[in-house]
Write a protein that holds these residues in place. Structure first.
Motif, mmCIF file in Angstrom:
data_model
loop_
_atom_site.group_PDB
_atom_site.id
_atom_site.type_symbol
_atom_site.label_atom_id
_atom_site.label_comp_id
_atom_site.label_asym_id
_atom_site.label_seq_id
_atom_site.Cartn_x
_atom_site.Cartn_y
_atom_site.Cartn_z
ATOM 1 N N GLY A 9 -25.991 -32.348 15.581
ATOM 2 C CA GLY A 9 -25.071 -32.135 14.479
ATOM 3 C C GLY A 9 -23.948 -31.181 14.805
ATOM 4 N N ASN A 10 -23.747 -30.856 16.090
ATOM 5 C CA ASN A 10 -22.655 -29.980 16.490
ATOM 6 C C ASN A 10 -21.361 -30.774 16.542
ATOM 7 O OD1 ASN A 10 -24.206 -27.578 16.979
ATOM 8 N ND2 ASN A 10 -25.005 -28.584 18.808
ATOM 9 N N VAL A 11 -20.252 -30.128 16.151
ATOM 10 C CA VAL A 11 -18.935 -30.739 16.244
ATOM 11 C C VAL A 11 -18.161 -29.953 17.293
ATOM 12 C CG1 VAL A 11 -16.788 -31.261 15.040
ATOM 13 C CG2 VAL A 11 -18.972 -31.475 13.846
ATOM 14 N N ILE A 12 -17.799 -30.638 18.378
ATOM 15 C CA ILE A 12 -17.094 -29.992 19.490
ATOM 16 C C ILE A 12 -15.779 -30.735 19.686
ATOM 17 C CG2 ILE A 12 -17.191 -29.353 21.919
ATOM 18 C CD1 ILE A 12 -20.300 -29.510 21.639
ATOM 19 N N LEU A 13 -14.677 -30.050 19.408
ATOM 20 C CA LEU A 13 -13.372 -30.687 19.502
ATOM 21 C C LEU A 13 -12.914 -30.804 20.946
ATOM 22 C CD1 LEU A 13 -11.561 -29.121 16.431
ATOM 23 C CD2 LEU A 13 -12.803 -31.264 16.592
ATOM 24 N N GLY A 15 -11.368 -30.808 24.570
ATOM 25 C CA GLY A 15 -10.933 -29.766 25.492
ATOM 26 C C GLY A 15 -11.791 -28.514 25.478
ATOM 27 N N ALA A 16 -12.776 -28.452 24.612
ATOM 28 C CA ALA A 16 -13.653 -27.281 24.567
ATOM 29 C C ALA A 16 -14.593 -27.305 25.763
ATOM 30 C CB ALA A 16 -14.449 -27.259 23.271
ATOM 31 N N GLN A 17 -14.780 -26.147 26.366
ATOM 32 C CA GLN A 17 -15.723 -25.987 27.468
ATOM 33 C C GLN A 17 -16.763 -24.975 27.011
ATOM 34 O OE1 GLN A 17 -13.604 -24.935 31.039
ATOM 35 N NE2 GLN A 17 -11.989 -26.409 30.612
ATOM 36 N N ALA A 28 -13.957 -25.146 18.119
ATOM 37 C CA ALA A 28 -12.538 -25.482 18.029
ATOM 38 C C ALA A 28 -12.033 -26.109 19.333
ATOM 39 C CB ALA A 28 -11.717 -24.238 17.703
ATOM 40 N N GLN A 29 -10.905 -26.767 19.227
ATOM 41 C CA GLN A 29 -10.276 -27.448 20.360
ATOM 42 C C GLN A 29 -9.863 -26.438 21.433
ATOM 43 O OE1 GLN A 29 -6.952 -29.785 19.143
ATOM 44 N NE2 GLN A 29 -6.521 -30.543 21.176
ATOM 45 N N GLY A 30 -10.217 -26.735 22.696
ATOM 46 C CA GLY A 30 -9.745 -25.975 23.842
ATOM 47 C C GLY A 30 -10.375 -24.618 24.071
ATOM 48 N N LEU A 42 -16.976 -21.403 16.334
ATOM 49 C CA LEU A 42 -16.331 -20.722 17.458
ATOM 50 C C LEU A 42 -14.874 -21.170 17.474
ATOM 51 C CD1 LEU A 42 -16.720 -18.887 19.962
ATOM 52 C CD2 LEU A 42 -17.144 -20.962 21.279
ATOM 53 N N ASN A 43 -13.957 -20.243 17.120
ATOM 54 C CA ASN A 43 -12.535 -20.560 17.031
ATOM 55 C C ASN A 43 -11.714 -19.987 18.173
ATOM 56 O OD1 ASN A 43 -12.420 -22.039 14.557
ATOM 57 N ND2 ASN A 43 -12.907 -20.142 13.510
ATOM 58 N N GLU A 44 -12.316 -19.135 18.989
ATOM 59 C CA GLU A 44 -11.615 -18.542 20.116
ATOM 60 C C GLU A 44 -12.612 -18.324 21.241
ATOM 61 O OE1 GLU A 44 -9.937 -14.922 18.657
ATOM 62 O OE2 GLU A 44 -11.851 -14.091 18.101
ATOM 63 N N ASP A 45 -12.115 -18.125 22.459
ATOM 64 C CA ASP A 45 -12.991 -17.934 23.600
ATOM 65 C C ASP A 45 -13.959 -16.781 23.338
ATOM 66 O OD1 ASP A 45 -11.510 -19.887 24.806
ATOM 67 O OD2 ASP A 45 -10.545 -18.587 26.268
ATOM 68 N N GLY A 46 -15.229 -16.978 23.713
ATOM 69 C CA GLY A 46 -16.184 -15.892 23.535
ATOM 70 C C GLY A 46 -17.619 -16.360 23.485
ATOM 71 N N ILE A 47 -18.467 -15.405 23.200
ATOM 72 C CA ILE A 47 -19.899 -15.629 23.093
ATOM 73 C C ILE A 47 -20.320 -15.271 21.681
ATOM 74 C CG2 ILE A 47 -22.175 -14.908 23.905
ATOM 75 C CD1 ILE A 47 -20.816 -14.178 26.573
ATOM 76 N N VAL A 48 -21.068 -16.177 21.042
ATOM 77 C CA VAL A 48 -21.585 -15.910 19.703
ATOM 78 C C VAL A 48 -23.097 -16.074 19.776
ATOM 79 C CG1 VAL A 48 -21.551 -16.560 17.281
ATOM 80 C CG2 VAL A 48 -19.484 -16.807 18.656
ATOM 81 N N THR A 49 -23.798 -15.019 19.406
ATOM 82 C CA THR A 49 -25.249 -15.034 19.430
ATOM 83 C C THR A 49 -25.776 -14.049 18.394
ATOM 84 O OG1 THR A 49 -27.219 -14.674 20.791
ATOM 85 C CG2 THR A 49 -25.313 -13.312 21.282
#
Length: 159
Positions: A9-13, A15-17, A28-30, A42-49
């Motif tokens: 059920g994850n949505v990965i736009l 260009g996202a790595q 988010a995209q890219g 996750l809207n910007e580069d980073g780690i969420v935990t």
């Protein structure tokens, strides 16, 4: 392009790595990053935990869909709120103020708002008083305009 996994059920736009361990997350995209947990954006580069080395990462959230018409204050349909009451007012055309019961510290607050109309821009930030400021304007001439917020999602996280 939208990529989604029916199993997680994850949505990965496009260009996202990212590495995602959990369900119901939105990426988010890219962006590049690592997401551990469920229902995370996750809207910007980073780690969420939710934990680092066993210690809980504390955050509070306010997520609401905002709609504004005429000269009225925005109305909020809250999706998640463990921050407390936020009172919305219209300060002038295309300018709105969200006053939380306890002011936010801008240094430890993440704010994200989406655009819902391709001819307008929407921005949000925490001002020096700890209130939420939202501005909507036309992309042609940049005049501030009302009636642009239409089920517009605002996300605030404090750390």
């Amino acid at each position: 392009m939208l990529r989604s996994s029916a199993i997680s059920g994850n949505v990965i736009l496009e260009g996202a790595q990212v590495a995602v361990m959990g369900r119901g997350n939105t990426i988010a995209q890219g962006v590049r990053g690592l997401v551990i947990g469920d229902g995370i954006t996750l809207n910007e580069d980073g780690i969420v935990t939710p934990r680092i080395n066993g210690a809980a990462v504390q955050s509070s959230t306010y997520i609401a869909n905002l709609t504004q018409t005429g000269t009225a204050a925005p109305t909020a349909i809250e999706i998640s709120n463990n921050i407390g009451l936020v009172t919305w007012t219209r300060t002038s055309a295309g300018e709105y103020l969200g006053t939380p019961s306890s002011p936010f510290d801008a240094l430890y607050t993440y704010v994200m708002i989406n655009n819902v109309n391709h001819d307008h821009l929407t921005s949000a930030y925490i001002n020096t008083d700890g209130n939420i400021v939202i501005i909507t304007c036309n992309t042609s001439g940049h005049a501030h305009e009302d009636a642009i917020l239409n089920n517009t999602t605002l996300e605030i996280r404090t750390y």
